[in-house]
Design a protein around this motif. Structure first.
Motif, PDB file in Angstrom:
ATOM      1  N   ASN A 176       0.827  -1.216   0.000  1.00 33.16           N
ATOM      2  CA  ASN A 176       0.000   0.000   0.000  1.00 33.16           C
ATOM      3  C   ASN A 176       0.861   1.266   0.000  1.00 33.16           C
ATOM      4  OD1 ASN A 176      -2.406   1.445  -0.025  1.00 33.16           O
ATOM      5  ND2 ASN A 176      -2.547   1.503   2.208  1.00 33.16           N
ATOM      6  N   PRO A 177       1.724   1.446  -1.022  1.00 33.79           N
ATOM      7  CA  PRO A 177       2.655   2.579  -1.037  1.00 33.79           C
ATOM      8  C   PRO A 177       1.957   3.900  -1.362  1.00 33.79           C
ATOM      9  CG  PRO A 177       2.774   1.409  -3.105  1.00 33.79           C
ATOM     10  CD  PRO A 177       1.832   0.627  -2.238  1.00 33.79           C
ATOM     11  N   GLN A 178       2.668   4.986  -1.088  1.00 37.27           N
ATOM     12  CA  GLN A 178       2.193   6.320  -1.466  1.00 37.27           C
ATOM     13  C   GLN A 178       2.778   6.755  -2.808  1.00 37.27           C
ATOM     14  OE1 GLN A 178       2.627   9.328   1.665  1.00 37.27           O
ATOM     15  NE2 GLN A 178       2.868   7.702   3.172  1.00 37.27           N
ATOM     16  N   PHE A 179       3.984   6.276  -3.103  1.00 39.95           N
ATOM     17  CA  PHE A 179       4.744   6.764  -4.257  1.00 39.95           C
ATOM     18  C   PHE A 179       5.344   5.581  -5.008  1.00 39.95           C
ATOM     19  CE2 PHE A 179       8.498   8.385  -6.398  1.00 39.95           C
ATOM     20  CZ  PHE A 179       8.131   9.655  -6.828  1.00 39.95           C
ATOM     21  N   ILE A 180       5.199   5.587  -6.337  1.00 43.47           N
ATOM     22  CA  ILE A 180       5.747   4.502  -7.152  1.00 43.47           C
ATOM     23  C   ILE A 180       6.593   5.092  -8.287  1.00 43.47           C
ATOM     24  CG2 ILE A 180       5.227   2.559  -8.685  1.00 43.47           C
ATOM     25  CD1 ILE A 180       2.716   2.033  -7.143  1.00 43.47           C
ATOM     26  N   VAL A 181       7.807   4.581  -8.422  1.00 45.86           N
ATOM     27  CA  VAL A 181       8.661   4.910  -9.566  1.00 45.86           C
ATOM     28  C   VAL A 181       8.339   3.922 -10.688  1.00 45.86           C
ATOM     29  CG1 VAL A 181      11.027   5.047 -10.435  1.00 45.86           C
ATOM     30  CG2 VAL A 181      10.496   5.842  -8.116  1.00 45.86           C
ATOM     31  N   CYS A 182       7.828   4.424 -11.787  1.00 40.42           N
ATOM     32  CA  CYS A 182       7.517   3.586 -12.950  1.00 40.42           C
ATOM     33  C   CYS A 182       8.658   3.744 -13.950  1.00 40.42           C
ATOM     34  CB  CYS A 182       6.192   4.005 -13.590  1.00 40.42           C
ATOM     35  SG  CYS A 182       4.783   3.988 -12.470  1.00 40.42           S
ATOM     36  N   ASP A 183       9.587   2.793 -13.943  1.00 39.72           N
ATOM     37  CA  ASP A 183      10.796   2.899 -14.768  1.00 39.72           C
ATOM     38  C   ASP A 183      10.558   2.246 -16.131  1.00 39.72           C
ATOM     39  OD1 ASP A 183      13.314   3.252 -15.728  1.00 39.72           O
ATOM     40  OD2 ASP A 183      14.331   1.988 -14.271  1.00 39.72           O
ATOM     41  N   GLU A 184      10.063   3.034 -17.077  1.00 36.40           N
ATOM     42  CA  GLU A 184       9.728   2.568 -18.424  1.00 36.40           C
ATOM     43  C   GLU A 184       8.912   1.270 -18.356  1.00 36.40           C
ATOM     44  OE1 GLU A 184      12.255   3.242 -21.629  1.00 36.40           O
ATOM     45  OE2 GLU A 184      13.811   4.254 -20.500  1.00 36.40           O
ATOM     46  N   PRO A 185       7.765   1.280 -17.678  1.00 36.78           N
ATOM     47  CA  PRO A 185       7.021   0.043 -17.425  1.00 36.78           C
ATOM     48  C   PRO A 185       6.334  -0.555 -18.648  1.00 36.78           C
ATOM     49  CG  PRO A 185       5.761   1.928 -16.667  1.00 36.78           C
ATOM     50  CD  PRO A 185       7.092   2.456 -17.109  1.00 36.78           C
ATOM     51  N   VAL A 186       6.263   0.197 -19.762  1.00 40.02           N
ATOM     52  CA  VAL A 186       5.563  -0.343 -20.938  1.00 40.02           C
ATOM     53  C   VAL A 186       6.450  -0.415 -22.176  1.00 40.02           C
ATOM     54  CG1 VAL A 186       3.299   0.420 -20.131  1.00 40.02           C
ATOM     55  CG2 VAL A 186       4.658   1.946 -21.579  1.00 40.02           C
ATOM     56  N   SER A 187       7.715  -0.044 -22.049  1.00 41.06           N
ATOM     57  CA  SER A 187       8.576   0.033 -23.237  1.00 41.06           C
ATOM     58  C   SER A 187       8.857  -1.325 -23.867  1.00 41.06           C
ATOM     59  CB  SER A 187       9.901   0.724 -22.891  1.00 41.06           C
ATOM     60  OG  SER A 187      10.618  -0.029 -21.936  1.00 41.06           O
ATOM     61  N   SER A 188       8.778  -2.406 -23.079  1.00 43.91           N
ATOM     62  CA  SER A 188       9.071  -3.736 -23.618  1.00 43.91           C
ATOM     63  C   SER A 188       7.803  -4.505 -24.012  1.00 43.91           C
ATOM     64  CB  SER A 188       9.858  -4.545 -22.577  1.00 43.91           C
ATOM     65  OG  SER A 188       9.096  -4.736 -21.401  1.00 43.91           O
ATOM     66  N   LEU A 189       6.655  -3.819 -23.987  1.00 43.15           N
ATOM     67  CA  LEU A 189       5.380  -4.478 -24.278  1.00 43.15           C
ATOM     68  C   LEU A 189       4.850  -4.092 -25.652  1.00 43.15           C
ATOM     69  CD1 LEU A 189       3.611  -3.865 -20.832  1.00 43.15           C
ATOM     70  CD2 LEU A 189       5.014  -5.823 -21.507  1.00 43.15           C
ATOM     71  N   ASP A 190       3.990  -4.946 -26.219  1.00 42.66           N
ATOM     72  CA  ASP A 190       3.315  -4.620 -27.471  1.00 42.66           C
ATOM     73  C   ASP A 190       2.444  -3.383 -27.283  1.00 42.66           C
ATOM     74  OD1 ASP A 190       4.460  -6.828 -28.612  1.00 42.66           O
ATOM     75  OD2 ASP A 190       2.722  -8.133 -28.289  1.00 42.66           O
ATOM     76  N   VAL A 191       2.185  -2.674 -28.379  1.00 42.73           N
ATOM     77  CA  VAL A 191       1.444  -1.412 -28.296  1.00 42.73           C
ATOM     78  C   VAL A 191       0.066  -1.601 -27.672  1.00 42.73           C
ATOM     79  CG1 VAL A 191       0.435   0.473 -29.637  1.00 42.73           C
ATOM     80  CG2 VAL A 191       2.691  -0.421 -30.258  1.00 42.73           C
ATOM     81  N   SER A 192      -0.650  -2.651 -28.058  1.00 42.39           N
ATOM     82  CA  SER A 192      -1.988  -2.881 -27.508  1.00 42.39           C
ATOM     83  C   SER A 192      -1.933  -3.176 -26.009  1.00 42.39           C
ATOM     84  CB  SER A 192      -2.672  -4.037 -28.240  1.00 42.39           C
ATOM     85  OG  SER A 192      -1.906  -5.231 -28.112  1.00 42.39           O
ATOM     86  N   ILE A 193      -0.885  -3.894 -25.584  1.00 46.75           N
ATOM     87  CA  ILE A 193      -0.717  -4.207 -24.167  1.00 46.75           C
ATOM     88  C   ILE A 193      -0.277  -2.959 -23.403  1.00 46.75           C
ATOM     89  CG2 ILE A 193       0.424  -5.713 -22.508  1.00 46.75           C
ATOM     90  CD1 ILE A 193      -1.432  -7.142 -24.440  1.00 46.75           C
ATOM     91  N   GLN A 194       0.502  -2.102 -24.055  1.00 43.61           N
ATOM     92  CA  GLN A 194       0.917  -0.854 -23.427  1.00 43.61           C
ATOM     93  C   GLN A 194      -0.296  -0.049 -22.977  1.00 43.61           C
ATOM     94  OE1 GLN A 194       3.524   1.596 -25.768  1.00 43.61           O
ATOM     95  NE2 GLN A 194       5.075   0.015 -26.020  1.00 43.61           N
TER      96      GLN A 194
END
Length: 323
Positions: A167-185
């Protein structure tokens, strides 16, 4: 300010190498309001992920301050940082490399609960794991599966569930969709937005793709070779792009119209070395608008128009330049 969950002040991170000192992050300052998303963009190697790791306490800063809810992370001891993990989490770029291949999906999601002793009974842990899987849209039939048995989108949902487990307050999203297909992004980005609205999360969204960050972030910060060159509200940055490097990044966004000709800003010239860099604008050697004072003198990172910060000697002129 009271509504800022995170304030980064004059942050520096240098790495020693055999050739000199690598200036990975050099005098960076910004703030993020509670419940807001700051998009941090720039090309590979500019120091984006290093900033994320400094915020999480995974790297020790060379100098500067990182204030999370008013407490300086840079001055915390290991035990304090361990307790802080409950409020600060990360979603990694590669969902396969960030998951332990020897652990089942249920074990991966439940591991933070055991480490921080959030729940004690096995029945409670299993119940919480199933709840988290449901929250991120992952079928509970995968609870005993292993990472290699899932596709990239499902693996990233496991990473998101793990990040949410405390249950965090802050999340670092480090390129979380760059390795995924466009539709999955699109699915993952929509999920992150829904979770932000439901849990009041604050994101630092690291990416090199401005077309993605435009619709995901309230504010965008552009980084080049360890330094911030421009910060503005998302709509403002796309409407009035000031820094020449930001203009080049925006011009590279594909246009979904075969009849519309792209007006690319092509960067030519020598790339400045981040190892013991000399004084002056680090983009000067590739800049179309460079002048004599750009070399040998650092441009001031200042507010030019209603919170639109830029580090450029010719920012006043470039405010009215359109791509």
């Amino acid at each position: 300010m009271a509504d800022n969950i995170l304030e980064v002040r004059n942050l520096k991170k240098y790495f020693k190498s055999k050739n000199g000192t690598l200036h990975a992050v050099d005098d960076v300052s910004f703030s993020i309001k509670r419940g807001e998303t700051l998009g941090l963009v720039g090309e590979s190697g500019c120091g984006k992920s290093t900033i994320g790791r400094l915020i999480l306490g995974l790297h020790q800063a060379t100098s500067g301050e990182i204030l999370f809810n008013g407490q300086d992370i840079c001055k915390m001891k290991k035990a304090q940082i361990h307790d802080l993990r409950k409020d600060l989490q990360i979603i990694f770029q590669d969902p396969f490399a960030s998951l332990n291949p020897r652990m089942s999906i249920g074990e991966i999601i439940g591991e933070p609960l055991l480490i921080h002793k959030k729940v004690k009974r096995r029945a409670e842990i299993n119940s919480e794991i199933r709840r988290l899987m449901d929250v991120v849209g992952l079928s509970t039939r995968f609870i005993n599966s292993y990472p290699h048995e899932l596709d990239g989108g499902r693996r990233q949902r496991v990473g998101i569930a793990r990040a949410l487990s405390l249950n965090p307050q802050f999340i670092v999203c480090d390129e979380p969709v760059s390795s995924l297909d466009v539709s999955i992004q699109a699915q993952v980005l929509n999920l992150l937005k829904d979770l932000q609205a439901e849990y009041g999360l604050t994101y630092l969204f690291i990416t090199h793709d401005l077309s993605v960050v435009k619709h995901f972030s309230e504010k965008i910060a552009v980084m080049y070779l360890g330094q911030l060159v421009e910060i503005a509200e998302s709509d403002e940055l796309f409407k009035k792009t000031v820094h020449p490097y930001s203009q080049a990044l925006l011009s590279a966004i594909p246009v979904p119209n075969i009849r519309q000709k792209m007006q690319r800003v092509k960067l030519i010239g020598e790339l400045t070395s981040p190892i013991d860099p000399e004084l002056g604008c680090r983009f000067a050697k590739r800049c179309l608008y460079a002048q004599a004072k750009c070399v040998g003198q650092d441009p001031e990172f200042k507010d030019f128009e209603n919170g639109h910060f830029c580090a450029c000697f010719r920012a006043d002129e470039l405010l009215n330049v359109t791509i």
